[in-house]
Write a protein that holds these residues in place. Structure first.
Motif, PDB file in Angstrom:
ATOM      1  N   ARG C 155       0.803  -1.221   0.000  1.00 18.59           N
ATOM      2  CA  ARG C 155       0.000   0.000   0.000  1.00 18.59           C
ATOM      3  C   ARG C 155       0.836   1.271   0.000  1.00 18.59           C
ATOM      4  NH1 ARG C 155      -4.320  -1.785   4.709  1.00 18.59           N
ATOM      5  NH2 ARG C 155      -5.875  -2.698   3.326  1.00 18.59           N
ATOM      6  N   LYS C 156       1.972   1.220   0.657  1.00 15.14           N
ATOM      7  CA  LYS C 156       2.706   2.475   0.826  1.00 15.14           C
ATOM      8  C   LYS C 156       4.207   2.232   0.829  1.00 15.14           C
ATOM      9  CE  LYS C 156       2.802   6.794   3.353  1.00 15.14           C
ATOM     10  NZ  LYS C 156       2.008   7.716   4.160  1.00 15.14           N
ATOM     11  N   ILE C 236       4.641   9.875  -5.056  1.00 16.93           N
ATOM     12  CA  ILE C 236       4.692   8.852  -6.103  1.00 16.93           C
ATOM     13  C   ILE C 236       3.478   7.929  -6.024  1.00 16.93           C
ATOM     14  CG2 ILE C 236       7.193   8.833  -6.486  1.00 16.93           C
ATOM     15  CD1 ILE C 236       7.505   6.635  -4.487  1.00 16.93           C
ATOM     16  N   ARG C 237       3.113   7.421  -7.206  1.00 18.95           N
ATOM     17  CA  ARG C 237       2.022   6.438  -7.282  1.00 18.95           C
ATOM     18  C   ARG C 237       2.513   5.235  -8.087  1.00 18.95           C
ATOM     19  NH1 ARG C 237      -2.664  10.903  -8.841  1.00 18.95           N
ATOM     20  NH2 ARG C 237      -2.906  11.767  -6.726  1.00 18.95           N
ATOM     21  N   GLY C 241      -1.602   0.666  -7.404  1.00 22.87           N
ATOM     22  CA  GLY C 241      -2.419   1.527  -6.558  1.00 22.87           C
ATOM     23  C   GLY C 241      -1.721   1.996  -5.300  1.00 22.87           C
ATOM     24  N   ALA C 242      -0.547   1.468  -5.047  1.00 24.49           N
ATOM     25  CA  ALA C 242       0.190   1.938  -3.863  1.00 24.49           C
ATOM     26  C   ALA C 242       0.586   3.396  -4.042  1.00 24.49           C
ATOM     27  CB  ALA C 242       1.435   1.080  -3.634  1.00 24.49           C
ATOM     28  N   LYS C 243       0.738   4.063  -2.915  1.00 22.87           N
ATOM     29  CA  LYS C 243       1.169   5.458  -2.918  1.00 22.87           C
ATOM     30  C   LYS C 243       2.495   5.561  -2.176  1.00 22.87           C
ATOM     31  CE  LYS C 243      -2.877   7.151  -4.417  1.00 22.87           C
ATOM     32  NZ  LYS C 243      -3.708   8.075  -3.637  1.00 22.87           N
ATOM     33  N   GLY C 244       3.145   6.687  -2.346  1.00 26.25           N
ATOM     34  CA  GLY C 244       4.403   6.791  -1.632  1.00 26.25           C
ATOM     35  C   GLY C 244       4.989   8.181  -1.620  1.00 26.25           C
TER      36      GLY C 244
ATOM     37  N   ASP D 218      -1.607  14.153  -1.465  1.00 26.29           N
ATOM     38  CA  ASP D 218      -2.157  12.944  -2.079  1.00 26.29           C
ATOM     39  C   ASP D 218      -2.851  12.162  -0.962  1.00 26.29           C
ATOM     40  OD1 ASP D 218      -2.650  11.198  -4.129  1.00 26.29           O
ATOM     41  OD2 ASP D 218      -0.676  10.251  -4.096  1.00 26.29           O
ATOM     42  N   PHE D 222      -7.312   3.437   1.803  1.00 28.56           N
ATOM     43  CA  PHE D 222      -6.881   2.114   1.338  1.00 28.56           C
ATOM     44  C   PHE D 222      -7.840   1.001   1.739  1.00 28.56           C
ATOM     45  CE2 PHE D 222      -2.747   4.200   0.762  1.00 28.56           C
ATOM     46  CZ  PHE D 222      -2.416   3.697  -0.487  1.00 28.56           C
ATOM     47  N   ASN D 233      -0.014  11.799   1.899  1.00 25.38           N
ATOM     48  CA  ASN D 233       1.354  12.241   1.656  1.00 25.38           C
ATOM     49  C   ASN D 233       1.290  13.675   1.172  1.00 25.38           C
ATOM     50  OD1 ASN D 233       2.267   9.596   2.150  1.00 25.38           O
ATOM     51  ND2 ASN D 233       1.754   9.013   0.052  1.00 25.38           N
TER      52      ASN D 233
END
Lengths: 377, 377, 377, 377
Positions: C155-156, C236-237, C241-244, D218, D222, D233
């Motif tokens: 997820r992240k 970032i994506r 579907g994870a985000k970061g 963002d 989830f 984020n």
């Protein structure tokens, strides 16, 4: 609660008051807060004590409180004086029917300790010794895991308590904490060994459930002119055959208060460090080390019962101290109510721990005096 | 370089080869890689040794190499065999004019160590003992700072080396590393005390510049049937009056290789931990602890001279080991070139460290045999 | 190996040589070590290169080496020059049949990267990009665990690479490392984003197996007069579907090189920190955090295959770097021998990682130029 | 003190009571402990509230208490309800002359926050917002050092607050803490952003003295079916030109509550981590990192004034919380006594912090709703 000692210039008295107050169940209602009656009274005024219960001496407090009607008088005394003023007020309190909380080391001498143990047994009153570190929830967890046998037979214990605050002749400046701790007339036979060595000994025996059977101690005084030890390195042997090292110091310059214990069994072991008391490292022969944290769901029931906040909200020294007060108070309350206390509260250092600590002091000092020969405990 | 031992099934031989190779200045050109000539040859083939210099025995290697023209023959031998095969090849090499790198503990017995010391002095050849940990740049820094007097007189040393890999009777499975280390015929009088205790002793004496004058050791064998010690707790005293604790173990289940040292002086001290070798904690009585890091501009010149990368690029065990090889090789090269070596390279453990280590082993085992009495070193 | 760049005053060239030498399988036999032919020759002399193979220019080296008989000529070139001198020598080497090791970021521009990718594919030669951090054994372990699905869907991701060494206008002092990295003519469009941002991007994509699909970057230059970015904060994506968050800096005063990554899945995740590269924290929703350590028996096979010493013997940056060289060399050797390489060696950053890195640079700089708008990658 | 909320099943109410009690100066004498009058009464009985002051509703409490004679009535209310029940009781309390302690985020909406700010200003009453983390002594120290200019201009801030406890749809199980926090009707527009994001925002602005001027967020949910964000984020920009990253999460599986902040100036910076709140890392461009510790002599006066025990005796979350209550109570007492409060007590989050937090929530949610575009704060 009636407090004996802990007035102006004291350190640990305020800690006791905060610890006792944290759960909102104990109230300071009386005090004899200094050996000097005038300072005692002034100290009580600082704390807004009811003038009628702000006593000049502990004798007066115990006498007058004991004459108050049940329900009005204090339930217990808390003794936070230097070591040479532990036994007498404890004895007087017990003889007058008051339960007792007492600072460590329990007494000035081993003989006093034995006498106090007998008195507690004879009176049937509740007695708690404030070996704070065993109040930490993670110590409950360590004890549970080590005594469960999950690590196999315990083989080695390393317990250390290095401080640095007496690296200089601080007592020569008149600093109150340093002065009495380095004075044989107030501290007893031992300096660092009594002040912090007993914590190390108590922690090791408490979590392992083992007893130290003999020891060999190299006891030193590094600061010139100091009258008591400020460092000791001790080889220890336990009743199950485990071996260990216990070292304490008040001249380890730069150290704060990092009491640290490691216990190794056949299959793994634990490490706990007071500076990060909510964490315990659990090591295994053949799998990754685990990091236990208080407040989590996987902690045992005793650890959970001694934790106030969810994981990630650090609890500290005052909360550990508070656990001793809370448990003591719960047991006293049960006694007052004429019922059995909940077993989870029957968990605080007792007069027996105190006797053990005094025996430890004697053994270490005796061994040190014989150039570190083995002495039975 | 010609290697003695370190063939198939060995552990430390490959480490020596990587460490020697890291700076691109030492080449393995000959070997007698196992006590069994057939395995020796096969091991040399694994490493693509020139068949003519892939010897079945070290005697053969030394004999034949010594007959090669200068400039073609090996400059030195590296002895990476178990302890009972250190002295003979070292002696033979020295007698034939080869410089020597040797694994620790230096010999099988103290007498061999003394004889070897004499031989090194008589031949004037270069001898390095691979006490790896003193090869770390941060250890150079610790030594410089401690011996500068910036912390005042040193009062206390705590050095520990707990491992867990011998928590079970691993030797019974035939595991090669465990087998010889627990075998009195190959390891000598000591197990853990020789294998890792000498590292601890060497580290403590090296960085403080002090000498251990006497010790009192509780030596144990916890694993049933084991023939040598697997744990020792030692009280130590130094020639300047400092006291200390040294404890080593190979049954501290869950520990890897965390050799750790703390030294306390009057004004502060240092702590270093091999698991994070690029970091040193510098503690002070009255100001914040400082965290020294290798590769930084504030490091002393000796630490800088033994660091290969900028700060933040972790260097490890092989680089520390490589520092010993590099310095040794630089001194050998200077000798070959007929010039004085650069002082910064005259920094590796010598035959004197080896004698000291063997004396330490004897003292610890003797003390342990007398129920932990004091023994002079 | 023939090296291009890495002569006097260079930093990373020596690192490449140590890394290549650590396993004793790669030898530096030729070089064109500086863009200035005279310095190139002097640099080669410093390293005792055979004068006949100590070249003034890389063009000369490639031309002459390619005419040597097979078995005598170099097998590959290692390009350790500033970014603007990556593409041309790589192209020339590939066109002449040499395998290539190349520093990151792979090229000066994205177009060059695409062209190089095509050339590698067309020639079928082996190309390794030295994203060092993915050479660490623990990164192999992280990749294996994260991609096994044991943590559920990722997820992240939080990846950060803060340095502080460009906090002052160091380039104005003529310091060589600072000068070219802050010079658009030599570094390319990006400063910190190219130099270290690509490491962060490569690490995140490598261990998760995910691809960044779009990003939004706040790109800054804090030091006055500096021509390229010295800090970037990036949302970032990922394609699942994870985000970061990815943030890099060269003006985070006091930071060394602590590239750090955290990845969270539904059930747990990992954290790895380059300053302690042999350790990985594995976190779980409902059980204690585990501390994985390299060199242990519970590590996966890929991690074990990239570790040289037992647990507790710290390996570092040079060993991680050495893993890239060793794997590359093993694959090149297999190619020379006409056999398939062992799959465990087919593990190093490739030309595709290089293209991806150049795309990342473009996307970040483009986003930064549009006041941090989202840009597809 | 009269408490609103915090009855059976609540979490934070007990924390407030312990925090308020730790210094022995605040007593809980009245309460309306649940929105359900019956549960409110039962909850008050659990705490042995005087039945006459154990109220069914806060309206009743405020009305009746306000009619008690001065000196008998409560001095202030403490509002520990979910977000949608902050504004009304706060307004009513202020209108009736009671000082207010209120949980964060301050209100349900930004408009309510502005209205409350006006009311506090108009009434001149004391209002404290329990952003606990700024109560830590080390945060006082960080603020003092950062705002002293000793690090030069601040360039970068990284603040993060990852939790993992909402990694699963815990609200679906009826768990009380999860339920209201994920319910737009009780929590407001934001989930994680309001619950913990405001802590991060407040911490960053408090210690730097800077203001966030715009942000780009963002924002994600989830966990399927969840009605509010559980991860965000955020790129942030400050009024002095500094840049930063703020990220919060309640789906970072395995994380507890490790709010962490790093601030970098031109010459160095600080790092603080709530899991070890008594420690701060102070980093420098050109000298070793320093480790500051609470309770030491070198700490600044504000940090010392907010520490209860000597160094090495860990203080935690409850003590930090207690600092807010103590300071608030001291200021209230000064107000009652008609004197100026001691400046060292004028240090707790106020209604202005609350407005700022609500603005932050709106900005983040607005930015998130526009695919992470920049929004002014």
């Amino acid at each position: 609660m009636g407090m004996i000692g802990g007035g102006r210039g004291a350190f640990i008295g305020a800690v006791h008051r905060m610890a006792a107050g944290i759960d909102g169940q104990i109230e300071l209602v009386a005090g004899a807060l200094d050996v000097n009656p005038e300072i005692a009274i002034l100290s009580g005024q600082d704390l807004y004590l009811n003038p009628e219960r702000n006593y000049g001496t502990y004798q007066e407090m115990i006498e007058k409180e004991s004459k108050l009607p049940e329900g009005e008088r204090i339930d217990f005394v808390s003794i936070v004086t230097p070591n040479h003023v532990h036994y007498d007020p404890a004895r007087l309190a017990l003889e007058n029917g008051f339960h007792v909380v007492c600072e460590k080391p329990m007494t000035f001498s081993y003989d006093e300790a034995v006498a106090l143990e007998k008195l507690v047994q004879d009176t049937g009153l509740v007695f708690a010794l404030t070996h704070t570190y065993t109040g930490y929830p993670m110590i409950k967890q360590a004890r549970e895991m080590l005594q469960s046998g999950m690590f196999g037979t315990i083989r080695k214990v390393v317990v250390e308590y290095p401080q640095g605050w007496l690296s200089t002749p601080l007592e020569a400046t008149g600093q109150q904490q340093a002065s009495w701790r380095t004075d044989p007339k107030r501290s007893g036979r031992a300096g660092s060994v009594g002040d912090i060595g007993t914590h190390a000994e108590n922690l090791a025996e408490t979590i392992t459930g083992l007893k130290i059977t003999e020891l060999c101690a190299d006891v030193s005084t590094f600061v010139e002119g100091r009258l008591l030890d400020d460092d000791a390195n001790v080889l220890i042997r336990f009743d199950n055959g485990a071996k260990g090292v216990l070292h304490v110091s008040q001249v380890s310059a730069g150290e704060e208060n990092p009491i640290n214990i490691r216990v190794y069994g056949e299959k793994g072991g634990i490490q706990w460090h007071q500076h990060d008391p909510n964490t315990m490292y659990v090591k295994w022969l053949d799998k990754p080390m685990e990091v236990y944290r208080t407040g989590t769901g996987y902690m045992g029931s005793m650890a959970q019962a001694h934790t106030r906040t969810p994981s990630g909200h650090p609890e500290g020294y005052l909360e550990a101290f508070g656990n001793i007060y809370r448990n003591f108070a719960k047991v006293v309350q049960a006694r007052i109510d004429g019922r059995e206390p909940d077993p989870e509260f029957l968990d605080f250092p007792t007069v027996h721990d105190g006797v053990r600590g005094m025996r430890f002091i004697d053994a270490v000092i005796e061994s040190g005096g014989k150039n570190a020969s083995w002495v039975k405990m």
